[in-house]
Design a protein around this motif. Structure first.
Motif: not given
Length: 103
Positions: A47, A49, A52-53, A57, A77, A81
């Protein structure tokens, strides 16, 4: 977008300095042989996103698979994101083994 790459021979130094290395192969592939210090993040469950959270990033993340194709897909991917430094290890785990990295 252009995916950055590095040679597997430089991975030992990156790991020694605390760099983040992820392996996007299946759990069975990872269990059979993996670079010491690489975290398992199977491509089919990645996943981007959420990664990255959690990881941010901006910090480089070095991506391994068996030979390079899935790592490139994972880098795409992550970049989509918002990750700015998703870096593919050329040749993947096979190249790391050939380079003499700790497996």
């Amino acid at each position: 977008m252009s995916i950055q790459t590095i040679e597997a021979s430089t991975l030992a130094e990156i790991i020694a300095k605390g760099g983040t290395v992820i392996d996007v192969r299946t759990p069975a592939e990872y269990k059979s042989a993996h670079v010491i210090g690489a975290e398992l993040h199977p491509l089919d469950k990645l996943d981007a996103a959420a990664y990255c959270k959690d990881a941010g990033t901006d910090a480089p993340v070095y991506i391994l698979c068996q030979s390079g194709k899935r790592a490139s897909m994972a880098a795409e991917k992550l970049a989509a994101a918002g990750h700015s430094q998703a870096i593919v290890v050329e040749g993947g785990t096979l190249a790391a083994i050939d380079a003499g990295l700790d497996i």
